[in-house]
Design an enzyme around this catalytic site. Structure first.
Site, PDB file in Angstrom:
ATOM      1  N   TRP A  28       0.818  -1.216   0.000  1.00  0.00           N
ATOM      2  CA  TRP A  28       0.000   0.000   0.000  1.00  0.00           C
ATOM      3  C   TRP A  28       0.851   1.267   0.000  1.00  0.00           C
ATOM      4  O   TRP A  28       0.308   2.367  -0.084  1.00  0.00           O
ATOM      5  CB  TRP A  28      -0.952   0.000   1.201  1.00  0.00           C
ATOM      6  CG  TRP A  28      -2.010  -1.071   1.168  1.00  0.00           C
ATOM      7  CD1 TRP A  28      -2.244  -1.972   0.153  1.00  0.00           C
ATOM      8  CD2 TRP A  28      -2.978  -1.364   2.180  1.00  0.00           C
ATOM      9  NE1 TRP A  28      -3.285  -2.792   0.485  1.00  0.00           N
ATOM     10  CE2 TRP A  28      -3.761  -2.448   1.720  1.00  0.00           C
ATOM     11  CE3 TRP A  28      -3.258  -0.811   3.436  1.00  0.00           C
ATOM     12  CZ2 TRP A  28      -4.810  -2.981   2.476  1.00  0.00           C
ATOM     13  CZ3 TRP A  28      -4.297  -1.345   4.192  1.00  0.00           C
ATOM     14  CH2 TRP A  28      -5.063  -2.416   3.713  1.00  0.00           C
TER      15      TRP A  28
ATOM     16  N   HIS B 278      12.764  -2.638  -0.799  1.00  0.00           N
ATOM     17  CA  HIS B 278      11.988  -2.129  -1.941  1.00  0.00           C
ATOM     18  C   HIS B 278      12.811  -1.059  -2.670  1.00  0.00           C
ATOM     19  O   HIS B 278      13.530  -0.292  -2.040  1.00  0.00           O
ATOM     20  CB  HIS B 278      10.661  -1.551  -1.458  1.00  0.00           C
ATOM     21  CG  HIS B 278       9.718  -1.259  -2.575  1.00  0.00           C
ATOM     22  ND1 HIS B 278       9.819  -0.129  -3.348  1.00  0.00           N
ATOM     23  CD2 HIS B 278       8.686  -1.977  -3.085  1.00  0.00           C
ATOM     24  CE1 HIS B 278       8.873  -0.154  -4.282  1.00  0.00           C
ATOM     25  NE2 HIS B 278       8.177  -1.272  -4.147  1.00  0.00           N
TER      26      HIS B 278
ATOM     27  N   GLU C 186      12.057   1.724  -3.800  1.00  0.00           N
ATOM     28  CA  GLU C 186      11.843   3.099  -3.329  1.00  0.00           C
ATOM     29  C   GLU C 186      12.687   3.379  -2.094  1.00  0.00           C
ATOM     30  O   GLU C 186      13.144   4.499  -1.884  1.00  0.00           O
ATOM     31  CB  GLU C 186      10.342   3.328  -3.071  1.00  0.00           C
ATOM     32  CG  GLU C 186       9.588   3.447  -4.391  1.00  0.00           C
ATOM     33  CD  GLU C 186       8.164   2.936  -4.358  1.00  0.00           C
ATOM     34  OE1 GLU C 186       7.594   2.745  -3.274  1.00  0.00           O
ATOM     35  OE2 GLU C 186       7.612   2.708  -5.472  1.00  0.00           O
TER      36      GLU C 186
ATOM     37  N   GLY D  43       1.302  -2.762  -6.326  1.00  0.00           N
ATOM     38  CA  GLY D  43       1.199  -1.431  -5.731  1.00  0.00           C
ATOM     39  C   GLY D  43      -0.178  -0.849  -5.986  1.00  0.00           C
ATOM     40  O   GLY D  43      -1.154  -1.198  -5.318  1.00  0.00           O
ATOM     41  N   GLY D  44      -0.265   0.010  -6.989  1.00  0.00           N
ATOM     42  CA  GLY D  44      -1.496   0.765  -7.276  1.00  0.00           C
ATOM     43  C   GLY D  44      -2.766  -0.068  -7.284  1.00  0.00           C
ATOM     44  O   GLY D  44      -3.778   0.325  -6.697  1.00  0.00           O
TER      45      GLY D  44
HETATM   46  P1  13P Z   1       2.811  -0.682  -8.999  1.00  0.00           P
HETATM   47  O1  13P Z   1       1.991  -1.943  -8.997  1.00  0.00           O
HETATM   48  O2  13P Z   1       2.019   0.529  -8.590  1.00  0.00           O
HETATM   49  O3  13P Z   1       3.589  -0.506 -10.258  1.00  0.00           O
HETATM   50  O4  13P Z   1       3.903  -0.836  -7.813  1.00  0.00           O
HETATM   51  C1  13P Z   1       4.667  -1.993  -7.758  1.00  0.00           C
HETATM   52  C2  13P Z   1       5.421  -2.020  -6.484  1.00  0.00           C
HETATM   53  O5  13P Z   1       6.339  -1.253  -6.267  1.00  0.00           O
HETATM   54  C3  13P Z   1       4.991  -2.983  -5.454  1.00  0.00           C
HETATM   55  O6  13P Z   1       5.927  -3.054  -4.425  1.00  0.00           O
END
Ligand code: 13P
Length: 251
Positions: A10, A95, A97, A234-235
């Protein structure tokens, strides 16, 4: 023989009330699905609010990060024991990020994986190349470095609970999903590196998830490939209906 895992990351979304509303929407849509391990990963502050809502749903709770010390003068950090205390069973580690914005390296990722395992949490260990690295022809080199660095010093037994997530950075949040072939190629390579490090048995057993723009429309193709054992979403995990339809990819 490898039970698929569908995990929702999330990220920095959902307050407590929003999270509870999402679980209320999601839970009835995935009731009775026992062929898939389902995981959701809210922000730290929401963790303790979820176990009661998740009871009996079969949905597992993950944190998005963890620190490697048990306690001490480490302002702002959260330890494995504290995550367990909050009701988490899984934790996302490394991750992209966090690597990109918060200085995570293969070394810190390795310390976190070891601490999580010691604390009886299941690590979801993330790796993946950037667009620049892919275009320079360095994808396999980067993946090998990340896998070896992240798993350094682990025995086969210690490694057993680990879930790996391959998330090509260029596919995250861009709507540009890796093709089934690109993902399969990377997953097979990663499984090969695990075999080299920890043996064929460990490699055969480890679940390797794909992440990066997974949607209800593309999950089936990805899951049809032999080395793709699940998805880190993610999204599309922020809405009950879309996440549930990803969980139910096999129907
Ligand atoms: P999205 O599904 O938004 O591309 O993000 C993937 C993600 O980073 C899951 O950890």
């Amino acid at each position: 023989m490898r039970k698929p895992v569908i995990a929702g990351n999330w990220k920095l979304y959902k307050t407590k009330d929003e999270a509870l509303a999402l679980i209320e929407e999601l839970a009835p849509l995935v009731t009775g699905v026992d062929s898939v391990e389902i995981v959701v990963a809210p922000v730290f502050t929401v963790l303790p609010a979820l176990p009661a809502a998740l009871a009996g749903t079969g949905i597992n709770l993950a944190a998005q990060d963890v620190f490697w010390e048990e306690e001490g003068a480490y302002t702002g950090e959260v330890s494995p024991r504290m995550l367990l205390d909050a009701g988490a069973s899984h934790v996302i580690i490394g991750h992209s990020e966090r690597r990109q914005y918060f200085g995570e390296t293969d070394t810190t990722v390795n310390k976190k994986i070891k601490a999580a395992l010691k604390g009886a949490l299941v690590p979801i260990f993330c790796i993946g190349e950037t667009l620049e690295e892919r275009e320079a022809g360095n994808t396999f080199k980067v993946l090998e470095r990340q896998v070896k660095g992240g798993l350094e010093g682990l025995s086969e037994t210690q490694f057993a609970p680990v879930i790996i997530a391959y998330e090509p950075v260029w596919a995250i949040g861009t709507g540009k999903v890796a093709t089934d072939d690109q993902a399969q190629e990377a997953h097979a390579f990663i499984r090969g590196v695990v075999a080299q490090l920890l043996g064929k048995d460990a490699a055969d057993k480890v679940r390797i998830l794909y992440g990066g723009s997974v949607k209800p429309e593309n999950v089936k193709g990805l899951m049809g490939r032999p080395d793709i054992d699940g998805a880190l979403v993610g999204g599309a995990s922020l809405k009950g209906a879309s996440f549930a339809s990803i969980v139910r990819f096999g129907e």
